[in-house]
Structure formats: structure tokens, C-alpha cells
Design a protein around this motif. Structure first.
Motif, PDB file in Angstrom:
ATOM      1  N   GLY A 110    -115.268 -70.902 -34.958  1.00  0.00           N
ATOM      2  CA  GLY A 110    -115.634 -72.083 -33.830  1.00  0.00           C
ATOM      3  C   GLY A 110    -117.033 -71.911 -33.211  1.00  0.00           C
ATOM      4  O   GLY A 110    -117.733 -72.575 -33.099  1.00  0.00           O
ATOM      5  N   ILE A 111    -117.119 -70.656 -32.581  1.00  0.00           N
ATOM      6  CA  ILE A 111    -118.237 -70.223 -31.642  1.00  0.00           C
ATOM      7  C   ILE A 111    -118.309 -68.788 -31.851  1.00  0.00           C
ATOM      8  O   ILE A 111    -117.641 -67.970 -32.051  1.00  0.00           O
ATOM      9  N   TYR A 112    -119.869 -68.523 -32.244  1.00  0.00           N
ATOM     10  CA  TYR A 112    -120.224 -67.154 -32.127  1.00  0.00           C
ATOM     11  C   TYR A 112    -121.025 -66.943 -31.006  1.00  0.00           C
ATOM     12  O   TYR A 112    -122.325 -67.690 -30.917  1.00  0.00           O
ATOM     13  N   LEU A 113    -120.537 -66.174 -29.775  1.00  0.00           N
ATOM     14  CA  LEU A 113    -121.514 -65.865 -28.928  1.00  0.00           C
ATOM     15  C   LEU A 113    -122.149 -64.603 -28.775  1.00  0.00           C
ATOM     16  O   LEU A 113    -121.563 -63.231 -28.929  1.00  0.00           O
ATOM     17  N   ASP A 114    -123.419 -64.512 -28.930  1.00  0.00           N
ATOM     18  CA  ASP A 114    -124.159 -63.262 -29.282  1.00  0.00           C
ATOM     19  C   ASP A 114    -125.161 -62.651 -28.196  1.00  0.00           C
ATOM     20  O   ASP A 114    -126.316 -63.339 -28.389  1.00  0.00           O
ATOM     21  N   GLY A 115    -124.549 -62.377 -27.273  1.00  0.00           N
ATOM     22  CA  GLY A 115    -125.561 -61.874 -25.837  1.00  0.00           C
ATOM     23  C   GLY A 115    -125.085 -62.449 -24.755  1.00  0.00           C
ATOM     24  O   GLY A 115    -123.736 -62.097 -24.385  1.00  0.00           O
ATOM     25  N   ALA A 116    -125.483 -62.899 -23.567  1.00  0.00           N
ATOM     26  CA  ALA A 116    -125.145 -63.079 -22.344  1.00  0.00           C
ATOM     27  C   ALA A 116    -124.888 -64.066 -21.803  1.00  0.00           C
ATOM     28  O   ALA A 116    -124.871 -64.556 -20.661  1.00  0.00           O
ATOM     29  N   GLY A 117    -124.326 -65.189 -22.859  1.00  0.00           N
ATOM     30  CA  GLY A 117    -123.971 -66.511 -22.509  1.00  0.00           C
ATOM     31  C   GLY A 117    -122.451 -66.588 -21.947  1.00  0.00           C
ATOM     32  O   GLY A 117    -121.888 -65.461 -21.834  1.00  0.00           O
ATOM     33  N   THR A 118    -122.126 -67.691 -21.683  1.00  0.00           N
ATOM     34  CA  THR A 118    -120.820 -68.142 -20.772  1.00  0.00           C
ATOM     35  C   THR A 118    -120.285 -69.340 -21.704  1.00  0.00           C
ATOM     36  O   THR A 118    -120.823 -70.301 -21.852  1.00  0.00           O
ATOM     37  N   ILE A 119    -118.975 -69.180 -21.923  1.00  0.00           N
ATOM     38  CA  ILE A 119    -118.094 -70.252 -22.403  1.00  0.00           C
ATOM     39  C   ILE A 119    -117.088 -70.423 -21.370  1.00  0.00           C
ATOM     40  O   ILE A 119    -116.301 -69.671 -21.068  1.00  0.00           O
ATOM     41  N   ARG A 120    -116.935 -71.648 -20.895  1.00  0.00           N
ATOM     42  CA  ARG A 120    -116.131 -71.918 -19.660  1.00  0.00           C
ATOM     43  C   ARG A 120    -115.123 -73.234 -20.005  1.00  0.00           C
ATOM     44  O   ARG A 120    -115.958 -74.203 -20.361  1.00  0.00           O
ATOM     45  N   ARG A 121    -113.932 -73.047 -19.853  1.00  0.00           N
ATOM     46  CA  ARG A 121    -113.078 -74.333 -19.710  1.00  0.00           C
ATOM     47  C   ARG A 121    -113.191 -75.174 -21.223  1.00  0.00           C
ATOM     48  O   ARG A 121    -113.242 -76.364 -21.133  1.00  0.00           O
ATOM     49  N   ALA A 138    -117.320 -62.848 -29.824  1.00  0.00           N
ATOM     50  CA  ALA A 138    -118.236 -62.499 -28.980  1.00  0.00           C
ATOM     51  C   ALA A 138    -118.698 -61.169 -29.006  1.00  0.00           C
ATOM     52  O   ALA A 138    -118.032 -60.170 -28.816  1.00  0.00           O
ATOM     53  N   ALA A 139    -119.963 -61.347 -29.180  1.00  0.00           N
ATOM     54  CA  ALA A 139    -120.632 -60.047 -29.042  1.00  0.00           C
ATOM     55  C   ALA A 139    -121.405 -59.853 -27.993  1.00  0.00           C
ATOM     56  O   ALA A 139    -122.778 -59.794 -27.696  1.00  0.00           O
ATOM     57  N   GLY A 140    -120.692 -59.941 -26.641  1.00  0.00           N
ATOM     58  CA  GLY A 140    -121.234 -59.985 -25.452  1.00  0.00           C
ATOM     59  C   GLY A 140    -120.968 -61.192 -24.882  1.00  0.00           C
ATOM     60  O   GLY A 140    -120.432 -62.241 -25.218  1.00  0.00           O
ATOM     61  N   GLY A 141    -121.116 -61.425 -23.361  1.00  0.00           N
ATOM     62  CA  GLY A 141    -121.043 -62.827 -22.803  1.00  0.00           C
ATOM     63  C   GLY A 141    -119.567 -62.600 -22.112  1.00  0.00           C
ATOM     64  O   GLY A 141    -118.836 -61.843 -21.901  1.00  0.00           O
ATOM     65  N   ASP A 142    -119.392 -63.975 -21.470  1.00  0.00           N
ATOM     66  CA  ASP A 142    -118.266 -64.144 -20.538  1.00  0.00           C
ATOM     67  C   ASP A 142    -117.421 -65.314 -21.036  1.00  0.00           C
ATOM     68  O   ASP A 142    -118.280 -66.371 -20.953  1.00  0.00           O
ATOM     69  N   ILE A 143    -116.104 -65.164 -21.056  1.00  0.00           N
ATOM     70  CA  ILE A 143    -115.338 -66.386 -21.694  1.00  0.00           C
ATOM     71  C   ILE A 143    -114.220 -66.575 -20.519  1.00  0.00           C
ATOM     72  O   ILE A 143    -113.240 -65.605 -20.384  1.00  0.00           O
ATOM     73  N   GLU A 144    -114.440 -67.846 -20.139  1.00  0.00           N
ATOM     74  CA  GLU A 144    -113.491 -67.725 -18.818  1.00  0.00           C
ATOM     75  C   GLU A 144    -112.578 -69.099 -19.063  1.00  0.00           C
ATOM     76  O   GLU A 144    -113.331 -70.175 -19.600  1.00  0.00           O
ATOM     77  N   ASP A 145    -111.335 -68.979 -18.656  1.00  0.00           N
ATOM     78  CA  ASP A 145    -110.408 -70.309 -18.593  1.00  0.00           C
ATOM     79  C   ASP A 145    -110.379 -71.235 -19.810  1.00  0.00           C
ATOM     80  O   ASP A 145    -110.474 -72.572 -19.716  1.00  0.00           O
ATOM     81  N   CYS A 146    -110.468 -70.594 -21.198  1.00  0.00           N
ATOM     82  CA  CYS A 146    -110.519 -71.240 -22.286  1.00  0.00           C
ATOM     83  C   CYS A 146    -109.333 -71.318 -23.010  1.00  0.00           C
ATOM     84  O   CYS A 146    -108.355 -70.281 -22.633  1.00  0.00           O
ATOM     85  N   GLU A 147    -108.728 -72.306 -23.974  1.00  0.00           N
ATOM     86  CA  GLU A 147    -107.528 -72.254 -24.664  1.00  0.00           C
ATOM     87  C   GLU A 147    -108.097 -71.936 -25.931  1.00  0.00           C
ATOM     88  O   GLU A 147    -109.009 -72.851 -26.612  1.00  0.00           O
ATOM     89  N   VAL A 148    -107.559 -71.003 -26.829  1.00  0.00           N
ATOM     90  CA  VAL A 148    -107.841 -70.632 -28.105  1.00  0.00           C
ATOM     91  C   VAL A 148    -106.711 -70.793 -28.992  1.00  0.00           C
ATOM     92  O   VAL A 148    -105.589 -69.766 -29.014  1.00  0.00           O
ATOM     93  N   TYR A 149    -106.418 -71.696 -30.025  1.00  0.00           N
ATOM     94  CA  TYR A 149    -105.112 -71.696 -30.599  1.00  0.00           C
ATOM     95  C   TYR A 149    -105.339 -72.506 -31.926  1.00  0.00           C
ATOM     96  O   TYR A 149    -106.388 -73.162 -32.453  1.00  0.00           O
ATOM     97  N   ASP A 150    -104.269 -72.158 -33.003  1.00  0.00           N
ATOM     98  CA  ASP A 150    -104.282 -72.618 -34.279  1.00  0.00           C
ATOM     99  C   ASP A 150    -105.466 -72.376 -35.091  1.00  0.00           C
ATOM    100  O   ASP A 150    -106.060 -73.109 -35.817  1.00  0.00           O
ATOM    101  N   ASN A 151    -106.251 -71.273 -34.796  1.00  0.00           N
ATOM    102  CA  ASN A 151    -107.265 -70.886 -35.628  1.00  0.00           C
ATOM    103  C   ASN A 151    -106.844 -69.811 -36.749  1.00  0.00           C
ATOM    104  O   ASN A 151    -105.797 -69.432 -36.492  1.00  0.00           O
ATOM    105  N   THR A 152    -107.766 -69.804 -37.654  1.00  0.00           N
ATOM    106  CA  THR A 152    -107.306 -69.132 -38.840  1.00  0.00           C
ATOM    107  C   THR A 152    -108.561 -67.910 -39.277  1.00  0.00           C
ATOM    108  O   THR A 152    -109.596 -68.633 -39.297  1.00  0.00           O
TER     109      THR A 152
END
Length: 322
Positions: A110-121, A138-152
Motif C-alpha cells: 500500500g505505502i512505503y514511507l522512506d524517511g521523515a514523513g507522516t501518515i495520519r488518519r 515504514a523505514a522512518g517517519g510517523d504513522i498516527e491514528d490509522c487502520e491497517v487491515y486485510d493486507n497480504t
């Protein structure tokens, strides 16, 4: 897009579509001041990274739907990452990221976060990676208030948390195989439940103030040294904590409730030699290991576990004992 600009849809993501038609990347953001708001970004293709959106350094992606994008290359030397989104920095906020894929081992369906980014809600679901992090890597960064489901994925289907990454107040559930691959990052105030295989595999990192319940295998598979599990409630899983035979010194298990997991009636699965490298203190554990201090095995008395309420009742023996 290589200059500062704002791109906002008039009629919202349902009616405003950027389509890669299965042959090209949808968006490439190269300025941190770019804002993209309210689009469906779909059917992108990339032979390396970010088939839906590639952000180097990023920008702001808000109120978007990112789906049906594929990062793929037959050359295994190419590091395909981020089927839906690859961001080095920037902000991904209030987005739906689903049904994307990457076909090599490097992860981030879905998402590859490579550094100092933010994923929110964001809601991140139904994505695929042949490596780890079917939902988010996530190879760094902040992930906040997310739902992560049904992934393979090949492993760690929900998330892969590498060094420098932090997941806070996230719900990680119904991923297969495994909810979390913790390889140096931090998870705090998260709920991890109903995942297939081990809920959390710890190669390194910190798990703090998390609720782990209802997973089909062990809650935690501990496979590294210098990892920390603190202030967590771990219950109603197919197994409790598995300590790998190759684990060495420095692992800390402190102030946790490890109770009511069903494997062989014991919540820890270990040998005496394995537990010699594992510090378990001030926890509710069955059976309590002989090398810890302040541990007990009295039932913790949850408020209403049948309804998923694992807070402690007034008078619980676990209150103010850690």
C-alpha cells in the motif's frame, strides 16, 4: 509536478480521477509545497517505486483514494517498493489506500514511507506485497491514528516498522500472515487483533501500551536481542509469547498482562536457557518465570472481555503493581 502548487478537486475523490491506465505512474511529486486534495488515483504502473504516487521529497496528499496500482519488475535487482504510494517525506492524510501491490520482496504494497514523513488518519487495506509490509512499510517517519487491515504479504502483512519509524494509536487487524514485523521501530497505544500467524514478530524495537488479542497464533514471536515490551495487555490469542532459540541478551518484558492465551495452558513458551536472556518483571504471567521480580499469576479481572473491553476492574490485583 516539480513546482509549488495546489491541486484540489471540485467534486471530490469519487468523481475526480487520475488514471494511469495500467501503463504509467499517476503522479510524481518533487516539491515539498505541493498539495493534492480530493482525487482518486488508480491503475498506475511503475517498474520501480510508487505506481500511484511517487513523492521525492513528497508534499501533501489529502482526502484521496489510491487503489489498483502496481509496482512490478521481472528484474529482481530492482527494488520495487510502494505499490500505491512511495514517499520520502511529506504528509499523507485522510486517505484510503487499497488494492495496490508490489511484486518483489522490498515491501510496502500500500505505502512505503522512506524517511521523515507522516501518515495520519488513513485506512490501508486489501494491499499485497511479496515481501513484508503488505499494508505499510515504514523505514522512518510517523504513522498516527490509522487502520491497517486485510493486507497480504510474504511476512508481516500489516506493517513493517523499521528503525526510526513510529506507529501510534493504530489498529492493525485481519492481516495474513502476521500483523506486525517490528524490525527497529516503535509501536505505542496500538490495538493488534484477529491477525493470522504471529500477531507481532519482534526482530528489534519497542512495543508499548498496546492491546494484543484474538490472534490465531502467538501474540509475540521474539526473535532478537535488545527488544522492549512494556505496559501491554496480551490475551485471548492462540499462544502468548514465543522466545526463539537464537535470542540473546537484553530483551525486556516489563509491566505487562500476559494472561488467558490458550497454547498448552502456558502463556510463555520457552526453555530455561532461553529465558536466561529475557528479563520479565512486574507482570501478570502464567507461569511466572523464575528469573524475574514482582511477577504474579492472579487473574487480572478485565471489565468485559466478551465485548472486547480489556480495561481492569476496580480492585484488580494488577492495578498499581507495576
Amino acid at each position: 509536478m516539480n513546482k509549488s502548487l495546489t491541486l484540489i478537486s471540485v467534486n471530490g475523490a469519487t468523481n475526480t480521477i487520475i488514471d494511469g491506465n495500467g501503463i504509467s505512474r499517476c503522479l510524481y511529486l518533487t516539491d515539498p509545497n505541493i498539495l493534492v486534495d480530493g482525487f482518486s488515483i488508480r491503475n498506475g504502473f511503475s517498474a520501480d517505486r510508487g505506481a500511484g504516487v511517487l513523492g521525492i521529497p513528497g508534499g501533501v496528499l489529502r482526502n484521496c483514494r489510491i487503489y489498483g496500482n502496481v509496482s512490478s519488475n521481472e528484474d529482481i535487482a530492482v527494488q520495487n517498493r510502494g505499490g500505491g504510494i512511495f514517499f520520502q517525506e511529506g504528509l499523507i492524510e485522510d486517505c484510503l489506500v487499497y488494492s495496490n501491490s508490489t511484486t518483489t520482496i522490498y515491501g510496502g504494497g500500500g505505502i512505503y514511507l522512506d524517511g521523515a514523513g507522516t501518515i495520519r488518519r488513513c485506512m490501508v487495506y486489501g494491499n499485497l506485497s511479496l515481501g513484508s509490509g503488505g499494508g505499510i512499510r515504514a523505514a522512518g517517519g510517523d504513522i498516527e491514528d490509522c487502520e491497517v487491515y486485510d493486507n497480504t504479504a510474504g511476512w508481516g502483512a500489516g506493517i513493517n516498522a523499521s528503525p526510526g519509524s513510529s506507529f501510534t494509536r493504530c489498529s492493525i487487524y485481519c492481516n495474513n500472515p502476521g500483523g506486525v514485523w517490528l524490525a527497529g521501530g516503535t509501536l505505542e497505544d496500538c490495538q493488534i487483533y484477529s491477525n493470522a500467524e504471529a500477531a507481532v514478530t519482534i526482530k528489534d524495537g519497542t512495543l508499548r501500551n498496546c492491546l494484543i488479542y484474538g490472534n490465531t497464533h502467538e501474540a509475540i514471536s521474539l526473535e532478537s536481542e535488545y527488544s522492549y515490551v512494556e505496559n501491554c495487555t496480551i490475551t485471548e490469542n492462540r499462544g502468548g509469547v514465543y522466545v526463539d532459540t537464537d535470542v540473546f541478551d537484553g530483551n525486556v518484558f516489563r509491566n505487562n498482562i500476559l494472561y488467558g492465551n490458550v497454547k498448552d495452558s502456558n502463556d510463555f513458551e520457552y526453555t530455561d536457557s532461553e529465558m536466561a536472556a529475557f528479563s520479565c518483571d512486574f507482570s501478570c504471567v502464567i507461569p511466572p518465570p523464575s528469573n524475574g521480580i514482582g511477577n504474579g499469576s492472579t487473574p487480572p479481572r478485565f471489565r468485559n472481555p466478551a465485548a472486547g473491553d480489556f480495561r481492569l476492574e476496580a480492585g484488580s490485583p494488577c492495578i498499581n503493581t507495576g
